[in-house]
Design a protein around this motif. Structure first.
Motif, PDB file in Angstrom:
ATOM      1  N   LEU A 110       0.830  -1.205   0.000  1.00  0.00           N
ATOM      2  CA  LEU A 110       0.000   0.000   0.000  1.00  0.00           C
ATOM      3  C   LEU A 110       0.866   1.257   0.000  1.00  0.00           C
ATOM      4  O   LEU A 110       0.514   2.261  -0.636  1.00  0.00           O
ATOM      5  N   ALA A 111       2.008   1.208   0.686  1.00  0.00           N
ATOM      6  CA  ALA A 111       2.934   2.344   0.643  1.00  0.00           C
ATOM      7  C   ALA A 111       3.456   2.556  -0.769  1.00  0.00           C
ATOM      8  O   ALA A 111       3.631   3.698  -1.216  1.00  0.00           O
ATOM      9  N   SER A 112       3.700   1.473  -1.495  1.00  0.00           N
ATOM     10  CA  SER A 112       4.208   1.613  -2.863  1.00  0.00           C
ATOM     11  C   SER A 112       3.152   2.229  -3.780  1.00  0.00           C
ATOM     12  O   SER A 112       3.480   3.010  -4.679  1.00  0.00           O
ATOM     13  N   ILE A 113       1.876   1.918  -3.555  1.00  0.00           N
ATOM     14  CA  ILE A 113       0.807   2.537  -4.344  1.00  0.00           C
ATOM     15  C   ILE A 113       0.789   4.044  -4.112  1.00  0.00           C
ATOM     16  O   ILE A 113       0.723   4.843  -5.059  1.00  0.00           O
ATOM     17  N   TYR A 114       0.856   4.420  -2.857  1.00  0.00           N
ATOM     18  CA  TYR A 114       0.890   5.848  -2.515  1.00  0.00           C
ATOM     19  C   TYR A 114       2.101   6.522  -3.145  1.00  0.00           C
ATOM     20  O   TYR A 114       2.016   7.615  -3.720  1.00  0.00           O
ATOM     21  N   ALA A 115       3.271   5.882  -3.025  1.00  0.00           N
ATOM     22  CA  ALA A 115       4.503   6.478  -3.529  1.00  0.00           C
ATOM     23  C   ALA A 115       4.457   6.652  -5.043  1.00  0.00           C
ATOM     24  O   ALA A 115       4.866   7.693  -5.573  1.00  0.00           O
ATOM     25  N   LEU A 116       3.962   5.641  -5.751  1.00  0.00           N
ATOM     26  CA  LEU A 116       3.876   5.739  -7.209  1.00  0.00           C
ATOM     27  C   LEU A 116       2.970   6.892  -7.622  1.00  0.00           C
ATOM     28  O   LEU A 116       3.258   7.616  -8.581  1.00  0.00           O
ATOM     29  N   ARG A 117       1.890   7.071  -6.906  1.00  0.00           N
ATOM     30  CA  ARG A 117       0.949   8.139  -7.235  1.00  0.00           C
ATOM     31  C   ARG A 117       1.538   9.513  -6.898  1.00  0.00           C
ATOM     32  O   ARG A 117       1.441  10.458  -7.686  1.00  0.00           O
ATOM     33  N   MET A 118       2.157   9.614  -5.725  1.00  0.00           N
ATOM     34  CA  MET A 118       2.728  10.894  -5.316  1.00  0.00           C
ATOM     35  C   MET A 118       3.909  11.312  -6.197  1.00  0.00           C
ATOM     36  O   MET A 118       4.092  12.494  -6.499  1.00  0.00           O
ATOM     37  N   LEU A 119       4.715  10.341  -6.607  1.00  0.00           N
ATOM     38  CA  LEU A 119       5.815  10.652  -7.518  1.00  0.00           C
ATOM     39  C   LEU A 119       5.283  11.322  -8.776  1.00  0.00           C
ATOM     40  O   LEU A 119       5.805  12.347  -9.237  1.00  0.00           O
ATOM     41  N   GLY A 120       4.229  10.737  -9.341  1.00  0.00           N
ATOM     42  CA  GLY A 120       3.655  11.286 -10.560  1.00  0.00           C
ATOM     43  C   GLY A 120       3.092  12.682 -10.373  1.00  0.00           C
ATOM     44  O   GLY A 120       3.265  13.564 -11.222  1.00  0.00           O
ATOM     45  N   LEU A 121       2.429  12.888  -9.239  1.00  0.00           N
ATOM     46  CA  LEU A 121       1.810  14.190  -8.992  1.00  0.00           C
ATOM     47  C   LEU A 121       2.845  15.292  -8.806  1.00  0.00           C
ATOM     48  O   LEU A 121       2.673  16.417  -9.278  1.00  0.00           O
ATOM     49  N   PHE A 122       3.937  14.975  -8.110  1.00  0.00           N
ATOM     50  CA  PHE A 122       4.853  16.024  -7.678  1.00  0.00           C
ATOM     51  C   PHE A 122       6.088  16.190  -8.558  1.00  0.00           C
ATOM     52  O   PHE A 122       6.820  17.172  -8.378  1.00  0.00           O
ATOM     53  N   MET A 123       6.343  15.278  -9.498  1.00  0.00           N
ATOM     54  CA  MET A 123       7.524  15.456 -10.336  1.00  0.00           C
ATOM     55  C   MET A 123       7.435  16.694 -11.215  1.00  0.00           C
ATOM     56  O   MET A 123       8.451  17.234 -11.650  1.00  0.00           O
ATOM     57  N   ILE A 124       6.219  17.175 -11.479  1.00  0.00           N
ATOM     58  CA  ILE A 124       6.111  18.379 -12.309  1.00  0.00           C
ATOM     59  C   ILE A 124       6.282  19.654 -11.501  1.00  0.00           C
ATOM     60  O   ILE A 124       6.433  20.742 -12.069  1.00  0.00           O
ATOM     61  N   PHE A 125       6.250  19.562 -10.151  1.00  0.00           N
ATOM     62  CA  PHE A 125       6.315  20.768  -9.314  1.00  0.00           C
ATOM     63  C   PHE A 125       7.515  21.655  -9.632  1.00  0.00           C
ATOM     64  O   PHE A 125       7.363  22.872  -9.775  1.00  0.00           O
TER      65      PHE A 125
END
Length: 461
Positions: free
Chosen positions: A20-35
């Motif tokens: 479940l942590a990996s699901i969160y991490a994969l999603r957060m990586l995608g959201l924040f890499m454009i920041f």
């Protein structure tokens, strides 16, 4: 089961925590890499304005705020995994739309779709389904750490990947991460019967009560301001860094700044977390961190023509930001009623995502009207306002949430069981919910008579 085994995650819980942590991490990586890169990329898109660039950065927060609680409630009806899979697929579709867009409007649509795949509440509910009450906090902590690490990694990776594959490539990679998340759900996340958990899931009947709680409302306003400031700040920081008349730091080199800043800022916050929790100085550390971020924003405003000054104040910003990100969930847990923690966390998360949306929209508007200094002045005053609000906050009680399974008890037994639980050393509050077959406690873990609590609860099992 031996007590030492109770104190450890069992193999199922370990698998649940990591998957479940990996699901969160994969999603957060995608959201924040454009920041760290989007405000520069957005200037190349057709139809761009500062306001629309800001809107595109924050747009995911609007739909995330709208849908995260409904998605969590839907998972109660149709199951956790189907909701998470659909949410990740929606997120992937939004990423593809943004990757294929050649105008700012296309990216905005993609980001809105991304946020619509709001799986946070369903993931937390599944984590609760897969854990024993006494181990749930550990699993939530693992998931929380994965979010923090994903954000730090994303800030560094975004700059590197921008030079390698561009922002459109980052969106394609984000879609791939989302699909990997679906694979994780199907093949790695354990199956579990869905059960309602008041400590992780919102109860609609409790919304009015929680929203009327002034202490919790202060924290909800706080997380809204924090993520509003984060989004607005990193709408303009990349612009300040590449300014040829000032810092003149090429975007391809930004990762060389973000990498040490992220590592050092995490180290800087650790002693203050220890002081806050172990020395019981939570309020003082919390207010101090807010002031630190406000000072960083003041530094951005006053010295954004110097690369070294920007680097220093980015470090200060993230030291305070990371400390606040770690402290706020702890404060919510301490201050929320024991049987309403899930509702309090749901409202808190909604406030967080809505803050990200406001930061993009307001930051973009101010950037167009007043330039980067206008944005930094706004974020500075927003943090100072939060500091004033936080000063009026009560110092938290250093109590933890604890759930005791009681089995079948009747409403007639409720008062007697409540009195028995509160008579146990270390138990400050007890709320018995017969229909849940459980009691929701506030306890002092250092003073708790665990053996006495176990003996008492086993009478009802």
């Amino acid at each position: 089961m031996k007590d030492t085994e109770i104190d450890k995650l069992n193999p199922l819980e370990q698998r649940a925590a990591m998957s479940l942590a990996s699901i969160y991490a994969l999603r957060m990586l995608g959201l924040f890499m454009i920041f760290p890169v989007f405000s520069l990329y957005g200037q190349e898109l057709d139809g761009n304005t500062p306001f629309l660039i800001g809107f595109a950065i924050g747009a995911y927060g609007l739909t995330q705020a709208i849908f995260q609680i409904p998605f969590g409630m839907l998972s109660d009806k149709i199951g956790r995994k189907p909701v998470i899979i659909v949410g990740m697929l929606i997120f992937a579709i939004g990423s593809i739309v943004a990757a294929m867009a050649d105008s700012i409007y296309g990216v905005i649509i993609g980001r809105i779709i991304q946020g619509s795949g709001a799986v946070a509440a369903a993931v937390m509910a599944l984590a609760a389904d897969l854990s024993r009450e006494e181990q749930r906090l550990k699993i939530m902590a693992v998931i929380g750490m994965s979010i923090g690490f994903a954000f730090a990694i994303a800030m560094v990776l975004g700059s590197i990947l921008n030079e390698m594959i561009g922002v459109d490539g980052i969106f394609w990679l984000t879609a791939l991460f989302a699909m990997l998340g679906v694979v994780v759900v199907i093949f790695w996340v354990p199956d579990a019967p869905k059960v309602f958990h008041r400590d992780t899931q919102p109860v609609p009947e409790q919304f009015k009560r929680i929203l009327a709680d002034r202490q919790l409302l202060r924290l909800d306003i706080g997380i809204l301001i924090l993520h509003m400031v984060l989004t607005a700040t990193f709408l303009v920081i990349p612009i300040a860094l590449v300014n040829e008349q000032a810092a003149n730091f090429p975007s391809a080199e930004h990762w060389k700044l973000y990498l040490p800043v992220m590592l050092v800022s995490m180290l800087l916050m650790l002693p203050f977390i220890i002081i806050a929790e172990k020395k019981r100085r939570m309020k003082e550390v919390f207010v101090g961190a807010i002031v630190v971020v406000a000072l960083a924003e003041m530094g951005f405003w006053a010295f954004n023509d110097s690369l070294y000054a920007l680097a220093f104040f980015i470090l200060i910003f993230f030291a305070g930001f990371n400390l606040l990100e770690a402290s706020l969930p702890s404060l919510i847990s301490k201050m929320s009623p024991s049987e309403s923690k899930g509702t309090a966390m749901g409202i808190y998360s909604t406030s967080q995502f809505f803050g990200a949306f406001l930061g993009g929209v307001i930051g973009g508007k101010l950037l167009g009207l007043y330039g980067i200094n206008g944005v930094f002045l706004f974020t500075m005053f927003a943090m100072l306002l939060w500091a004033l609000i936080a000063l009026t906050m009560k110092s938290p009680r250093y109590l933890s949430n604890y759930i005791v399974k009681l089995g079948n008890i009747t409403t007639a037994d409720k008062a007697k069981v409540t009195a028995g639980l509160t008579g146990i050393c270390g138990v400050a509050e007890a709320v018995v919910i017969p229909e849940d077959g459980a009691a929701y406690l506030k306890v002092d873990l250092h003073a708790l008579d665990r053996a006495g609590l176990k003996e008492f609860s086993q009478r009802f099992l």
